[in-house]
Write a protein that holds these residues in place. Structure first.
Motif, PDB file in Angstrom:
ATOM      1  N   LEU A 101      11.570  11.080  12.428  1.00  0.00           N
ATOM      2  CA  LEU A 101      11.423  12.212  11.514  1.00  0.00           C
ATOM      3  C   LEU A 101      11.457  13.536  12.276  1.00  0.00           C
ATOM      4  O   LEU A 101      12.034  14.519  11.811  1.00  0.00           O
ATOM      5  CB  LEU A 101      10.106  12.098  10.747  1.00  0.00           C
ATOM      6  CG  LEU A 101      10.066  11.161   9.534  1.00  0.00           C
ATOM      7  CD1 LEU A 101       8.647  11.046   9.017  1.00  0.00           C
ATOM      8  CD2 LEU A 101      10.992  11.678   8.443  1.00  0.00           C
TER       9      LEU A 101
ATOM     10  N   CYS B  76      12.918  21.742   5.481  1.00  0.00           N
ATOM     11  CA  CYS B  76      12.508  21.099   4.234  1.00  0.00           C
ATOM     12  C   CYS B  76      11.331  21.803   3.564  1.00  0.00           C
ATOM     13  O   CYS B  76      10.663  21.212   2.709  1.00  0.00           O
ATOM     14  CB  CYS B  76      12.161  19.631   4.486  1.00  0.00           C
ATOM     15  SG  CYS B  76      10.810  19.377   5.648  1.00  0.00           S
TER      16      CYS B  76
ATOM     17  N   GLN C 134      12.767  16.797  -3.902  1.00  0.00           N
ATOM     18  CA  GLN C 134      12.059  15.961  -2.942  1.00  0.00           C
ATOM     19  C   GLN C 134      11.522  16.763  -1.753  1.00  0.00           C
ATOM     20  O   GLN C 134      10.937  16.182  -0.829  1.00  0.00           O
ATOM     21  CB  GLN C 134      13.001  14.864  -2.409  1.00  0.00           C
ATOM     22  CG  GLN C 134      13.624  13.994  -3.489  1.00  0.00           C
ATOM     23  CD  GLN C 134      12.573  13.188  -4.227  1.00  0.00           C
ATOM     24  OE1 GLN C 134      11.590  12.753  -3.622  1.00  0.00           O
ATOM     25  NE2 GLN C 134      12.773  12.995  -5.520  1.00  0.00           N
TER      26      GLN C 134
ATOM     27  N   GLU D 271       7.692  16.520  -1.022  1.00  0.00           N
ATOM     28  CA  GLU D 271       7.298  15.222  -0.480  1.00  0.00           C
ATOM     29  C   GLU D 271       7.749  15.079   0.979  1.00  0.00           C
ATOM     30  O   GLU D 271       6.997  14.581   1.828  1.00  0.00           O
ATOM     31  CB  GLU D 271       7.906  14.105  -1.326  1.00  0.00           C
ATOM     32  CG  GLU D 271       7.487  12.714  -0.871  1.00  0.00           C
ATOM     33  CD  GLU D 271       8.085  11.624  -1.762  1.00  0.00           C
ATOM     34  OE1 GLU D 271       7.970  10.447  -1.398  1.00  0.00           O
ATOM     35  OE2 GLU D 271       8.668  11.970  -2.815  1.00  0.00           O
ATOM     36  N   LYS D 272       8.982  15.547   1.265  1.00  0.00           N
ATOM     37  CA  LYS D 272       9.477  15.484   2.645  1.00  0.00           C
ATOM     38  C   LYS D 272       8.607  16.331   3.575  1.00  0.00           C
ATOM     39  O   LYS D 272       8.282  15.921   4.691  1.00  0.00           O
ATOM     40  CB  LYS D 272      10.924  15.984   2.704  1.00  0.00           C
ATOM     41  CG  LYS D 272      11.933  15.087   2.016  1.00  0.00           C
ATOM     42  CD  LYS D 272      13.331  15.707   2.076  1.00  0.00           C
ATOM     43  CE  LYS D 272      14.357  14.852   1.342  1.00  0.00           C
ATOM     44  NZ  LYS D 272      15.698  15.499   1.348  1.00  0.00           N
TER      45      LYS D 272
ATOM     46  N   THR E   8       5.310  14.575   4.185  1.00  0.00           N
ATOM     47  CA  THR E   8       5.492  13.436   5.095  1.00  0.00           C
ATOM     48  C   THR E   8       5.672  13.901   6.535  1.00  0.00           C
ATOM     49  O   THR E   8       5.112  13.331   7.478  1.00  0.00           O
ATOM     50  CB  THR E   8       6.715  12.605   4.663  1.00  0.00           C
ATOM     51  OG1 THR E   8       6.543  12.179   3.317  1.00  0.00           O
ATOM     52  CG2 THR E   8       6.881  11.382   5.563  1.00  0.00           C
ATOM     53  N   LEU E   9       6.461  14.963   6.694  1.00  0.00           N
ATOM     54  CA  LEU E   9       6.674  15.517   8.030  1.00  0.00           C
ATOM     55  C   LEU E   9       5.359  16.036   8.614  1.00  0.00           C
ATOM     56  O   LEU E   9       5.069  15.848   9.797  1.00  0.00           O
ATOM     57  CB  LEU E   9       7.707  16.641   7.969  1.00  0.00           C
ATOM     58  CG  LEU E   9       8.099  17.276   9.302  1.00  0.00           C
ATOM     59  CD1 LEU E   9       8.869  16.290  10.157  1.00  0.00           C
ATOM     60  CD2 LEU E   9       8.936  18.534   9.068  1.00  0.00           C
TER      61      LEU E   9
END
Length: 616
Positions: A189, A212, A222, A225-226, A229-230
Motif C-alpha cells: 500500500l 487518495c 472509495q 475508505e482508501k 486503510t492507508l
C-alpha cells in the motif's frame, strides 16, 4: 654449588623473559587503573572551570574524604571481627583509625589542589566567556559552539540509533535483500520495501495520502475508505512494536481491530490537545510529560508483545525489556528538543535582526503581541505565556548582563532572579505532588469503603432472596451500576489535583528546556558577538511581551478547579487521538472548535436546567 648456579640462572631467565615481564606489567597496570578509578570516584579531580567550580570541587573532596574516613572507622572493626574474632577486631580497628586519618587528610589536600587549579583557570574562563566560548562538561575545556553543527550531530546520532534498532543503514538506505514477512499488504500500500526505514515509510505515506485524500478525490466514492486503510497501514508500520508484530503474524483478525486500535493511540497527540500546546510547540517542543507517557506506553506494548510472541511470563518479559529505553536515548531526545527550539527561536527573531529602522522593530513587536493574544485565547494559554515569557526574558537579561555591564552585575542579578523563581516552582511542584498523592489516597479509601459496604448489602439481599426463594438479579445490577457511578465520581474528584501536578511539572520542564535552548542560541559561534547580543535582545523582547500579556490574563495564578471543563478537554483529546489513529486529519483549530462547542452545549444545558427550576 651447582644448585646455587642453577637458581641464579633461573632468576636471570625470569628477569629476562619478556612474556613474564609483560604479564607482570599488565597486572600492575590493572591494579593502578583500579586504584585510580576508586580514587577518582571518591575525590573530585576533574579540571575545574573556574575559581567557583574549583572551590565547589574542593569542598566535595574534603567532605567525601571525611565521610569515607568515618565510615571506615566504623566498618573496618566490624568486618575484622566477623572474619577473625577479637584479633580481627583490633586489626580492623587499627586499619579504620589509619583510614580515618588518611582519607580526610587526602580529601583536604585534593580539595586545596582543586581550588588552586580553579583559581588558575579563572583568567582563562573570563577571557573565553567574553570571547563567546562555552565550557564543555565532557571534555573539560572551552570550545566554540555551533548550533547548525549540533543539529547535524543530533540527526546523525538519531539515525544511528534507528539503524541499530531496525537493521537499516544510518544513511536511510536498506539492506539489499528484502526481509521476509508473513504479510506485505501494508508495505505494498505504501509502495516501500519490507526493509524500509521509518523515514522512508513516512515519506511514502504522505505521497500516497495526497493521491487518495477525500478532499482531492471528490469523484471517487472509495477515496475515504482508501485513505482510512492507508492511515491504518501507516500507524502499524510507523511504530516499531506494531510493525514487528505485523511482520511476524500478519494483519490482526477483524475482531481484534478495536483492541489493536488502542495500541495506535499517540500520547503526544493526547497531551497536545489536553493542554492546548500546539500554538506554543515551536517555543517549547514536545512536553516532557507527553514524551514520557509515550515511552512508557511503548515499553508496555513491547512487554506485552514479548509475552505473546515469545511465550514469556510477565516477569520474564519485564526483566528482558527492563531499562531498554536507556538514559542516553532520553538525553538525546531532550537534546534534539532543545536544538529544535533554538532553531525555531532563531527563525522567529530574524525580522528583528534584519530591521532597518524603528518602524520595522515596531512591526516585529506588533506581530509578537498578536501571536501572544492568540495563544492567550486558548485554554491554559495565559499560563504558557507567563512561563515561556519569564524564561525567555530572564535568559536574555542574563546574557546581556554579563556582556554589557561592569563585572557582569546585570547577569548575576538576572541569575539570582531566575534562581528565586526556580525555587518557587520547586516548592509548588512539591506541594502539588503531596496534594495529588493525598487526594488520590483519600479517593481510593472512600471507594474501597463504599465497595465493602456494597458487598455487605449485596450479601444481605442475597440471603433474603434465598430465604424468599426469589431469583431476580435486578437488585444486583442496580447496585453494580450505583457502585460504578460512585467510583467514577470519586476518581473525577482527583482530576484537578492531578492536573495541578501535571502543570507544575510542565512549568519546570519548560523553564529548563528554554534555558538550554537560549544558551545554544546566544553562544552560537557561527555569528559574531554583536549578532548574538541582538539575538538576546530580541529574545528578551519576546519574553516581555509574552509575560505581560499572560500576566494580564491571570497566567501567574493558574488554578485548575473546573472538573467539567477538564473532562471536556479529555474527551475531545481522546476523540482526536482515536481519529488520528484511524488516519483521519484533525487540525488544531478543529480540536479547539470541538472544545468550544462542548463547553457551549454544557452551558446551554446548565441554563436550561436553571430555567426549568425557576419556572417550577
Amino acid at each position: 654449588m651447582n644448585s646455587i648456579s642453577e637458581k641464579r640462572q633461573d632468576e636471570v631467565v625470569a628477569t629476562t623473559d619478556p612474556t613474564k615481564k609483560d604479564e607482570e606489567q599488565q597486572l600492575m597496570d590493572e591494579d593502578l587503573a583500579e586504584a585510580s578509578e576508586v580514587f577518582n570516584s571518591l575525590f573530585s579531580t576533574r579540571r575545574p572551570k573556574d575559581g567557583w567550580a574549583g572551590l565547589s570541587s574542593g569542598l566535595k573532596s574534603a567532605t567525601k574524604g571525611t565521610v569515607a574516613g568515618v565510615a571506615s572507622l566504623i566498618a573496618q572493626p566490624i568486618a575484622g571481627a566477623q572474619e577473625g574474632g577479637v584479633k580481627g577486631f583490633f586489626g580492623g580497628l587499627a586499619t579504620g583509625v589509619a583510614s580515618a586519618v588518611a582519607l580526610p587528610l587526602t580529601g583536604i589536600c585534593v580539595g586545596a589542589y582543586q581550588v588552586g587549579r580553579g583559581v588558575a583557570n579563572s583568567v582563562e574562563a573570563v577571557s573565553a566567556s567574553k570571547g563567546g566560548m562555552v565550557w564543555d562538561h565532557e571534555k573539560r575545556e572551552w570550545i566554540f559552539y555551533y548550533l547548525d553543527k549540533d543539529k547535524v550531530e543530533v540527526e546523525e546520532l538519531e539515525a544511528a540509533l534507528i539503524a541499530e534498532k531496525t537493521g537499516t543503514t544510518a544513511s536511510g538506505g536498506t539492506d539489499m535483500n528484502e526481509k521476509k514477512v508473513k504479510d506485505r499488504e501494508f508495505y505494498d500500500l505504501m509502495g516501500v520495501s519490507t526493509n524500509a526505514s521509518a523515514g522512508d515509510i513516512k515519506k511514502a505515506y504522505y505521497k500516497e495520502a495526497r493521491k487518495c485524500h477525500p478532499d482531492k478525490c471528490t469523484g471517487d466514492p472509495q477515496a475515504a475508505e482508501k485513505f482510512q486503510t492507508l492511515g491504518h497501514a501507516y500507524q502499524v508500520l510507523s511504530n516499531e512494536q506494531t510493525r514487528a508484530n505485523y511482520d511476524k503474524n500478519g494483519k490482526p483478525e477483524s475482531n481484534a481491530a478495536d483492541a489493536n486500535l488502542a495500541n495506535e493511540i499517540d500520547p503526544l497527540v493526547f497531551f497536545a490537545v489536553m493542554f492546548g500546546s500546539h500554538l506554543v510547540e515551536p517555543y517549547v517542543g514536545e512536553l516532557w510529560i507527553a514524551t514520557t507517557a509515550d515511552t512508557m506506553m511503548k515499553d508496555a506494548m513491547e512487554q506485552q508483545q514479548a509475552m505473546d510472541m515469545e511465550n514469556m511470563t510477565e516477569e520474564e518479559a519485564a526483566t528482558l525489556l527492563a531499562g531498554k529505553t536507556s538514559g542516553e536515548q532520553m538525553l538525546l531526545k531532550q537534546r534534539k528538543r532543545e536544538v529544535k527550539c533554538a532553531l525555531n527561536l532563531r527563525e522567529k527573531i530574524m525580522p528583528f535582526l534584519e530591521a532597518k529602522d524603528q518602524d520595522d522593530l515596531d512591526t516585529f513587536k506588533s506581530s509578537i503581541e498578536a501571536e501572544a493574544t492568540k495563544i492567550a485565547d486558548t485554554s491554559f494559554g495565559a499560563t504558557f505565556l507567563v512561563t515561556i515569557g519569564f524564561a525567555l526574558q530572564v535568559e536574555g537579561e542574563e546574557f546581556l548582563g554579563f556582556q554589557n555591564t561592569a563585572l557582569g552585575v546585570g547577569g548575576h542579578a538576572a541569575r539570582w532572579k531566575k534562581s528565586r523563581k526556580n525555587t518557587q516552582n520547586n516548592w509548588k511542584l512539591m506541594g502539588a505532588g503531596i496534594n495529588a498523592a493525598t487526594t488520590g489516597r483519600k479517593a481510593m479509601k472512600e471507594v474501597e469503603a463504599a465497595q465493602r459496604a456494597m458487598e455487605e448489602k449485596r450479601a444481605i439481599q442475597a440471603m433474603d432472596r434465598a430465604l424468599d426463594g426469589a431469583k431476580s438479579d435486578e437488585g444486583e445490577s442496580a447496585m453494580d451500576e450505583e457502585q460504578a457511578k460512585m467510583a467514577a465520581q470519586k476518581l473525577e474528584e482527583t482530576i484537578p489535583a492531578l492536573l495541578e501536578l501535571a502543570w507544575a511539572i510542565n512549568i519546570r520542564d519548560i523553564s529548563r528546556t528554554l534555558k538550554n535552548a537560549c544558551k545554544k542560541l546566544f553562544t552560537d559561534a557561527e555569528v559574531p558577538m554583536p549578532t548574538r547580543i541582538q539575538r538576546a535582545e530580541a529574545t528578551r523582547l519576546i519574553g516581555e511581551v509574552f509575560y505581560n500579556i499572560g500576566k494580564s490574563r491571570g497566567g501567574e495564578k493558574y488554578s485548575v478547579k473546573d472538573t467539567a471543563d477538564i473532562k471536556t478537554r479529555a474527551e475531545v483529546a481522546m476523540m482526536t487521538t482515536m481519529a488520528k489513529a484511524q488516519g483521519q486529519e484533525v487540525s488544531e483549530d478543529d480540536t479547539e472548535e470541538m472544545i468550544k462547542q462542548a463547553k457551549n452545549m454544557r452551558a446551554d444545558l446548565a441554563n436550561g436546567v436553571g430555567t426549568e427550576t425557576e419556572t417550577s
